[in-house]
Every structure is written in structure tokens, then in C-alpha cells.
Write a protein that holds these residues in place. Structure first.
Motif, PDB file in Angstrom:
ATOM      1  N   PRO A  83      21.159 -52.319  36.998  1.00 40.55           N
ATOM      2  CA  PRO A  83      19.722 -52.516  36.865  1.00 40.55           C
ATOM      3  C   PRO A  83      19.253 -52.121  38.766  1.00 40.55           C
ATOM      4  O   PRO A  83      19.856 -52.177  39.685  1.00 40.55           O
ATOM      5  CB  PRO A  83      19.230 -54.513  37.351  1.00 40.55           C
ATOM      6  N   TYR A  84      18.497 -51.383  38.308  1.00 39.10           N
ATOM      7  CA  TYR A  84      17.839 -50.036  39.876  1.00 39.10           C
ATOM      8  C   TYR A  84      17.168 -51.702  40.705  1.00 39.10           C
ATOM      9  O   TYR A  84      16.991 -51.856  41.302  1.00 39.10           O
ATOM     10  CB  TYR A  84      16.901 -48.900  39.354  1.00 39.10           C
TER      11      TYR A  84
ATOM     12  N   TRP B 121      21.056 -47.311  34.400  1.00 38.41           N
ATOM     13  CA  TRP B 121      19.810 -48.333  34.515  1.00 38.41           C
ATOM     14  C   TRP B 121      20.307 -49.851  34.116  1.00 38.41           C
ATOM     15  O   TRP B 121      20.065 -50.343  34.283  1.00 38.41           O
ATOM     16  CB  TRP B 121      18.095 -47.848  34.511  1.00 38.41           C
ATOM     17  N   GLU B 122      21.185 -49.583  32.786  1.00 36.07           N
ATOM     18  CA  GLU B 122      22.086 -50.717  32.222  1.00 36.07           C
ATOM     19  C   GLU B 122      22.915 -50.852  32.871  1.00 36.07           C
ATOM     20  O   GLU B 122      23.381 -52.116  32.840  1.00 36.07           O
ATOM     21  CB  GLU B 122      21.890 -50.462  30.282  1.00 36.07           C
TER      22      GLU B 122
END
Length: 439
Positions: free
Chosen positions: A423-424, A419-420
Motif C-alpha cells: 500500500p503506497y 498497491w495491494e
């Protein structure tokens, strides 16, 4: 190949109240049935065989040949079962077909049942799609009232009953023998084969099991002829089919085209990948097929063309993902689905999918351990070909192909959360309106 789009199954989807029998008949509906009933059942089987129609549920087995396996000298009753348990992530062609034009399927069921000399047919529908179940039930009632189903169909002496059966929400019941167990009132689990359903299927009697789109294609073949159908598509993959485009596409939806069209052509019809982005990877046949890359955009989307790229056409569910997508997260979500839907009958699938999820969770969180990637590949190798049915094989395909093309992303999972890196919120298809914005 013929024109880019060939609306046959989808030709009436835009009509007002297309699901009503009167509107279906105005477009020539049930003319194919009248033609078929003037033929011998064996002639209908030969016609479908000559057309080159292949199963549209994923395997691509010739439909007419499948029908010819039914032993007509067997004294037991013959059954036709339509597999309408569409529930694989990304696969979404049968449900809109049944919703928009249920009589296309019902007519196909009657012709197909007549061809194999069955007096009872079942349509096994996914129980969660209650609106589709109700629409099919209404269509079957209309067909009974019009004399197309029931005793003495259209005065020919042929009797047929059609039963719409709602399943209970298990993906495994899409596997044909598990579907039969479910129809018989037992827990849906795959059966050991042989015997095959054609010899001992439903209630230990000869049974044909076909996908919705396969059966729905039959009326147009009977009405227009085998040569008409085989004039579309490619040498070994005949006819038209429904391709489902979803994901990061400008205009996702159903596109009916001849087999052999390319994703590049379909994306052109769908407005391409969403504005400002580019294709990263895609699935040719749903979440259980090995993923493909942008360099495969010009691969013919037929059974042979996709197989040559070490993937499968499957259900023609073309899920497209752009560069904002974490491939680790995508395969994790798919694998969570297969773990949850495993029936637990065999050890490789029951235990293997659980371990695949544990490792993928670590990699998504950036907490991967030394050897995790090789362990994933080892697990996939030990599940593939060793599970009781194709569910286990399908669970491994996206993982092994994703590592093949994106090993660096999996290696980043040793130290950085997905997610880093991705980013979702950037990959979401639905953009939320700001608070207070007008609808």
C-alpha cells in the motif's frame, strides 16, 4: 581514511549569509585564487593532477588529466563550461552547494579557467532552479566588482568573463555534448564523438566541461596542497565528496566525507532508517545506477568499491528504501522519467524506454503477461551499449538489477497489483496531519 566527516565544501553552509562575498572572504575565500595567479597555468594543472581529484559528476575521470587534453597550440579560444544541470532523480548536491556558497564555485571557475588559459567560462544551470540562477548571478557580479573577474584580474593581466546560462528544462542537457548544443542555441541533443570537446567543443573550440563539485573542489586544493587532498579518501579515489542521503532515512541531507566511507557509517550519522523499519534496497549513485542491497552496507563508497559490486558511484545520491516499498513501482517511476526525457535522437532509447514503461505499467497493475519479465531483460540488453549516449544505459540499470534481486515481486505482477502488496500510503515519507490538527 581521515575523520568520518570532513567539511570543506560545506564548512561555511551554516554561516549567516554565507553566500555574500565578504563572509566568504572572511573564511579565506579567494586566497586560493591569489595563490594560483602566482603560478604558471601548467603548474595549476599539475597540482590538480597530483591531488588525484576525479570528476564528481558521475564518470570519475581525473580532472587534471582532462584539463591537460586541451591543445594549447590551437589558435582558437579555449572555454570552460560548468555542468550545473543537476536533474537526475535523487541527485541533489550541486544545487545546495551553489545556493549556500556560490563563491566557492565562482573561485573554482576562475582558477580552472586560468589553468586551461580560457578567457570565457560558462556556468550552465538548470532553468527551473531560478533561485540558484539569481544567487549565482549575484555572486558573479560581486566577483566582478571585487576585481576577481573581468579585465586584468587582480592586476595580473589575465582577462576572464563568466556567463551564467539558464537551461530550458531538459535532462538530456546534463550530457556534456547536448549541453554544448544547448549553449550554442540549438536543440540539446548528444553529438557524435570524435571529435571530443577538448578538441572541438563549444563553437568548435577546445572546451573543458566539469561538474560543479569538481570545480568547487579546486580552491581548497590550491590553498592546502595536493598532499592534503590526497590524504583523504582511498588509494585510487582521493579526497572528500558530498553524499546525498534521501528516502526512508531519519535525517536525510548532505554529508561531506572522505571517499570510501560506507553507507552503514553514513546511516549512523543520519539516524538510520526511519523508526520501526529496515532497509530493503538502495542506490549508490542516483536512479541511473544498479540498485544495491542491505548486504552491501559495508561496501566502500568509492569508484572502485562500488564498481566491484557491478554498480556505479555516480553522483553519490544514496536513495534508501525500506520494506514498505514496491520495487516494481520505483523502477516504473524512474523509467517514466527516462522515457519522458529521452531526446529521441536514437531508436534504442526512444523506442526502448517507451516499451519498458508499457510492460512495467502492466506489472504494477497486476496484469503482467507471460514472458513480460524476460521481455524486460531483453529490451534492457538491446538498449544497453547501443544508445547514442548514457541516458539509455541509465534507464536499463535499475530495471535489470531490480529483477536480479527481486524477481519474485515482478512475478507477483502477473496476478496482484503492486498497491495491494505494498500500500503506497505506507511508504510515504511525509505524514499528513489529521484535519484540524495544529501546525
Amino acid at each position: 581514511m581521515t575523520d568520518t566527516l570532513t567539511p570543506v565544501l560545506t564548512a561555511n553552509w551554516g554561516d549567516e549569509r554565507a553566500w555574500k562575498i565578504g563572509n566568504y572572504e572572511r573564511r579565506g575565500g579567494y586566497e586560493g585564487l591569489r595563490t594560483a595567479l602566482r603560478m604558471e597555468p601548467s603548474e595549476v594543472v599539475s597540482l590538480v593532477k597530483d591531488s588525484g581529484l576525479r570528476g564528481r559528476g558521475g564518470a570519475g575521470f581525473p580532472t587534471g588529466m582532462k584539463w591537460s587534453f586541451i591543445p594549447q597550440d590551437n589558435p582558437k579560444p579555449k572555454y570552460l563550461v560548468v555542468n550545473a544541470d543537476e536533474s537526475e532523480p535523487g541527485t541533489c548536491k550541486d544545487i545546495p552547494l551553489m545556493m549556500a556558497s556560490p563563491h566557492t564555485l565562482v573561485e573554482g571557475v576562475i582558477i580552472s579557467a586560468y589553468a586551461i588559459r580560457a578567457s570565457t567560462a560558462f556556468i550552465y544551470v538548470r532553468g527551473e532552479v531560478l533561485h540558484v540562477v539569481r544567487r549565482l548571478q549575484q555572486a558573479v557580479r560581486e566577483a566582478y566588482s571585487a576585481g576577481y573577474v573581468g579585465k586584468n584580474v587582480l592586476g595580473t593581466g589575465y582577462d576572464l568573463d563568466i556567463i551564467v546560462h539558464a537551461g530550458a528544462g531538459a535532462y538530456i542537457c546534463g550530457e556534456e555534448t547536448a549541453l554544448l548544443d544547448s549553449l550554442e542555441g540549438r536543440r540539446g541533443q548528444p553529438r557524435l564523438r570524435p571529435p571530443f570537446p577538448a578538441v572541438a567543443g563549444l563553437y568548435a573550440s577546445p572546451t573543458v566541461i566539469n561538474n560543479v563539485e569538481s570545480i568547487a573542489s579546486v580552491p581548497s586544493i590550491v590553498r592546502n596542497g595536493a598532499a592534503w587532498f590526497s590524504s583523504m579518501g582511498t588509494e585510487k579515489s582521493k579526497g572528500m565528496t558530498i553524499y546525498s542521503l534521501s528516502g526512508h532515512v531519519t535525517h536525510p541531507g548532505q554529508f561531506e566525507a572522505p571517499l570510501g566511507i560506507t553507507l552503514r557509517e553514513l546511516l549512523g550519522l543520519a539516524g538510520g532508517i526511519r523508526e520501526g523499519h529496515e532497509l530493503k534496497f538502495w542506490t549508490p549513485g542516483g536512479s541511473s545506477t544498479p540498485i544495491l542491497m542491505p548486504e552491501h552496507l559495508d561496501v566502500p563508497l568509492d569508484y572502485e568499491g562500488v564498481a566491484a559490486q557491478k554498480s556505479m558511484l555516480g553522483t553519490k545520491a544514496l536513495q534508501c528504501f525500506d520494506e514498505t516499498t514496491s520495487v516494481v513501482r520505483v523502477v516504473l517511476r524512474w523509467t517514466e522519467f527516462y522515457k519522458h526525457e529521452s531526446c529521441g535522437k536514437c531508436t534504442p532509447c526512444r523506442e526502448g524506454t517507451w516499451w519498458l514503461v508499457q510492460i512495467l505499467h502492466r506489472l504494477e497493475a497486476g496484469q503482467g503477461q507471460e514472458g513480460d519479465i524476460d521481455k524486460l531483460l531483453d529490451l534492457c540488453e538491446n538498449i544497453l551499449g547501443r544508445s547514442f549516449c548514457a541516458l539509455g544505459d541509465g534507464a536499463t540499470s535499475p530495471i535489470s538489477s531490480a529483477i536480479k534481486y527481486f524477481r519474485d515481486e515482478f512475478e507477483q505482477g502477473m496476478h496482484t497489483p503492486a498497491w495491494e502488496l505494498f500500500p503506497y500510503e505506507r511508504s510515504t515519507v511525509f505524514v499528513r496531519e489529521p484535519a484540524g490538527a495544529q501546525a
